[in-house]
Design a protein around this motif. Structure first.
Motif, PDB file in Angstrom:
ATOM      1  N   MET A   1       0.829  -1.205   0.000  1.00 48.10           N
ATOM      2  CA  MET A   1       0.000   0.000   0.000  1.00 48.10           C
ATOM      3  C   MET A   1       0.865   1.256   0.000  1.00 48.10           C
ATOM      4  O   MET A   1       0.433   2.310  -0.450  1.00 48.10           O
ATOM      5  N   GLY A   2       2.087   1.125   0.480  1.00 48.41           N
ATOM      6  CA  GLY A   2       3.001   2.258   0.469  1.00 48.41           C
ATOM      7  C   GLY A   2       3.307   2.740  -0.939  1.00 48.41           C
ATOM      8  O   GLY A   2       3.533   3.928  -1.161  1.00 48.41           O
ATOM      9  N   LEU A   3       3.289   1.835  -1.897  1.00 45.53           N
ATOM     10  CA  LEU A   3       3.524   2.215  -3.286  1.00 45.53           C
ATOM     11  C   LEU A   3       2.407   3.130  -3.779  1.00 45.53           C
ATOM     12  O   LEU A   3       2.657   4.151  -4.418  1.00 45.53           O
ATOM     13  N   THR A   4       1.177   2.776  -3.456  1.00 42.90           N
ATOM     14  CA  THR A   4       0.034   3.611  -3.836  1.00 42.90           C
ATOM     15  C   THR A   4       0.167   4.992  -3.222  1.00 42.90           C
ATOM     16  O   THR A   4      -0.040   6.003  -3.900  1.00 42.90           O
ATOM     17  N   SER A   5       0.535   5.044  -1.957  1.00 42.28           N
ATOM     18  CA  SER A   5       0.698   6.337  -1.277  1.00 42.28           C
ATOM     19  C   SER A   5       1.775   7.182  -1.926  1.00 42.28           C
ATOM     20  O   SER A   5       1.586   8.389  -2.137  1.00 42.28           O
ATOM     21  N   MET A   6       2.900   6.569  -2.264  1.00 44.89           N
ATOM     22  CA  MET A   6       3.996   7.307  -2.906  1.00 44.89           C
ATOM     23  C   MET A   6       3.555   7.880  -4.245  1.00 44.89           C
ATOM     24  O   MET A   6       3.851   9.029  -4.565  1.00 44.89           O
ATOM     25  N   VAL A   7       2.859   7.090  -5.027  1.00 43.13           N
ATOM     26  CA  VAL A   7       2.442   7.541  -6.359  1.00 43.13           C
ATOM     27  C   VAL A   7       1.412   8.660  -6.255  1.00 43.13           C
ATOM     28  O   VAL A   7       1.495   9.656  -6.974  1.00 43.13           O
ATOM     29  N   LYS A   8       0.442   8.525  -5.360  1.00 43.33           N
ATOM     30  CA  LYS A   8      -0.555   9.591  -5.185  1.00 43.33           C
ATOM     31  C   LYS A   8       0.118  10.890  -4.751  1.00 43.33           C
ATOM     32  O   LYS A   8      -0.225  11.964  -5.241  1.00 43.33           O
ATOM     33  N   GLU A   9       1.072  10.783  -3.844  1.00 43.46           N
ATOM     34  CA  GLU A   9       1.796  11.976  -3.411  1.00 43.46           C
ATOM     35  C   GLU A   9       2.594  12.571  -4.565  1.00 43.46           C
ATOM     36  O   GLU A   9       2.635  13.788  -4.744  1.00 43.46           O
ATOM     37  N   ALA A  10       3.222  11.722  -5.374  1.00 51.10           N
ATOM     38  CA  ALA A  10       3.994  12.206  -6.519  1.00 51.10           C
ATOM     39  C   ALA A  10       3.104  12.932  -7.521  1.00 51.10           C
ATOM     40  O   ALA A  10       3.515  13.956  -8.086  1.00 51.10           O
ATOM     41  N   ILE A  11       1.916  12.428  -7.733  1.00 49.72           N
ATOM     42  CA  ILE A  11       0.981  13.112  -8.639  1.00 49.72           C
ATOM     43  C   ILE A  11       0.665  14.499  -8.094  1.00 49.72           C
ATOM     44  O   ILE A  11       0.686  15.485  -8.840  1.00 49.72           O
ATOM     45  N   ASN A  12       0.400  14.591  -6.795  1.00 46.99           N
ATOM     46  CA  ASN A  12       0.122  15.898  -6.179  1.00 46.99           C
ATOM     47  C   ASN A  12       1.317  16.840  -6.291  1.00 46.99           C
ATOM     48  O   ASN A  12       1.164  18.011  -6.638  1.00 46.99           O
ATOM     49  N   VAL A  13       2.509  16.316  -6.008  1.00 47.11           N
ATOM     50  CA  VAL A  13       3.723  17.133  -6.070  1.00 47.11           C
ATOM     51  C   VAL A  13       3.988  17.606  -7.498  1.00 47.11           C
ATOM     52  O   VAL A  13       4.465  18.720  -7.715  1.00 47.11           O
ATOM     53  N   SER A  14       3.667  16.790  -8.479  1.00 50.18           N
ATOM     54  CA  SER A  14       3.926  17.140  -9.883  1.00 50.18           C
ATOM     55  C   SER A  14       3.102  18.339 -10.337  1.00 50.18           C
ATOM     56  O   SER A  14       3.494  19.039 -11.266  1.00 50.18           O
ATOM     57  N   GLY A  15       1.947  18.543  -9.692  1.00 48.81           N
ATOM     58  CA  GLY A  15       1.082  19.645 -10.100  1.00 48.81           C
ATOM     59  C   GLY A  15       0.228  19.330 -11.311  1.00 48.81           C
ATOM     60  O   GLY A  15      -0.555  20.170 -11.749  1.00 48.81           O
ATOM     61  N   LYS A  16       0.365  18.135 -11.869  1.00 50.01           N
ATOM     62  CA  LYS A  16      -0.438  17.741 -13.026  1.00 50.01           C
ATOM     63  C   LYS A  16      -1.659  16.965 -12.562  1.00 50.01           C
ATOM     64  O   LYS A  16      -1.616  16.267 -11.568  1.00 50.01           O
ATOM     65  N   LYS A  17      -2.722  17.107 -13.313  1.00 48.95           N
ATOM     66  CA  LYS A  17      -3.932  16.333 -13.040  1.00 48.95           C
ATOM     67  C   LYS A  17      -3.940  15.176 -14.018  1.00 48.95           C
ATOM     68  O   LYS A  17      -4.284  15.350 -15.184  1.00 48.95           O
ATOM     69  N   VAL A  18      -3.520  14.006 -13.568  1.00 48.18           N
ATOM     70  CA  VAL A  18      -3.518  12.814 -14.414  1.00 48.18           C
ATOM     71  C   VAL A  18      -4.420  11.760 -13.769  1.00 48.18           C
ATOM     72  O   VAL A  18      -4.458  11.634 -12.543  1.00 48.18           O
ATOM     73  N   PRO A  19      -5.140  11.017 -14.587  1.00 48.93           N
ATOM     74  CA  PRO A  19      -5.969   9.950 -14.031  1.00 48.93           C
ATOM     75  C   PRO A  19      -5.110   8.912 -13.314  1.00 48.93           C
ATOM     76  O   PRO A  19      -4.019   8.587 -13.758  1.00 48.93           O
ATOM     77  N   PHE A  20      -5.647   8.402 -12.205  1.00 46.15           N
ATOM     78  CA  PHE A  20      -4.944   7.403 -11.392  1.00 46.15           C
ATOM     79  C   PHE A  20      -5.815   6.161 -11.283  1.00 46.15           C
ATOM     80  O   PHE A  20      -7.013   6.249 -11.028  1.00 46.15           O
ATOM     81  N   LEU A  21      -5.204   5.006 -11.485  1.00 43.42           N
ATOM     82  CA  LEU A  21      -5.898   3.727 -11.350  1.00 43.42           C
ATOM     83  C   LEU A  21      -5.028   2.798 -10.524  1.00 43.42           C
ATOM     84  O   LEU A  21      -3.802   2.791 -10.676  1.00 43.42           O
ATOM     85  N   GLU A  22      -5.662   2.020  -9.670  1.00 47.70           N
ATOM     86  CA  GLU A  22      -4.937   1.041  -8.868  1.00 47.70           C
ATOM     87  C   GLU A  22      -5.514  -0.345  -9.153  1.00 47.70           C
ATOM     88  O   GLU A  22      -6.713  -0.552  -9.059  1.00 47.70           O
ATOM     89  N   GLU A  23      -4.649  -1.265  -9.516  1.00 45.18           N
ATOM     90  CA  GLU A  23      -5.016  -2.666  -9.713  1.00 45.18           C
ATOM     91  C   GLU A  23      -4.360  -3.464  -8.597  1.00 45.18           C
ATOM     92  O   GLU A  23      -3.154  -3.378  -8.395  1.00 45.18           O
ATOM     93  N   ILE A  24      -5.155  -4.239  -7.876  1.00 43.97           N
ATOM     94  CA  ILE A  24      -4.631  -5.021  -6.760  1.00 43.97           C
ATOM     95  C   ILE A  24      -4.620  -6.486  -7.170  1.00 43.97           C
ATOM     96  O   ILE A  24      -5.630  -7.026  -7.618  1.00 43.97           O
ATOM     97  N   ILE A  25      -3.457  -7.106  -7.010  1.00 41.93           N
ATOM     98  CA  ILE A  25      -3.261  -8.507  -7.363  1.00 41.93           C
ATOM     99  C   ILE A  25      -3.276  -9.333  -6.072  1.00 41.93           C
ATOM    100  O   ILE A  25      -2.533  -9.044  -5.134  1.00 41.93           O
TER     101      ILE A  25
END
Length: 72
Positions: A41-65
């Motif tokens: 779950m830490g990976l999801t948190s890092m990516v969501k934070e990176a999207i916020n830090v980037s300042g870009k609005k990009v769609p985010f999808l999470e696939e759980i295996i």
């Protein structure tokens, strides 16, 4: 494709690196494919934070295996 393990990697700087990739790399969307185990779950948190830090609005999808290898 970016691969990381929030439990075993030294993740210092990952958010900033991902944010830069998202900001200047022409990224149109981000999909995180992760295992269902809690440490991933830490990976999801890092990516969501990176999207916020980037300042870009990009769609985010999470696939759980699942542990059995099935998409949940």
């Amino acid at each position: 494709v970016v691969i990381a393990c929030p439990k075993l990697d030294r993740t210092e700087g990952y958010v900033e690196k991902l944010a830069e990739i998202i900001k200047s790399g022409g990224v149109l969307s981000v999909t995180v494919a992760r295992m269902e185990v809690p440490c991933c779950m830490g990976l999801t948190s890092m990516v969501k934070e990176a999207i916020n830090v980037s300042g870009k609005k990009v769609p985010f999808l999470e696939e759980i295996i699942s542990i059995q290898g099935e998409i949940k």
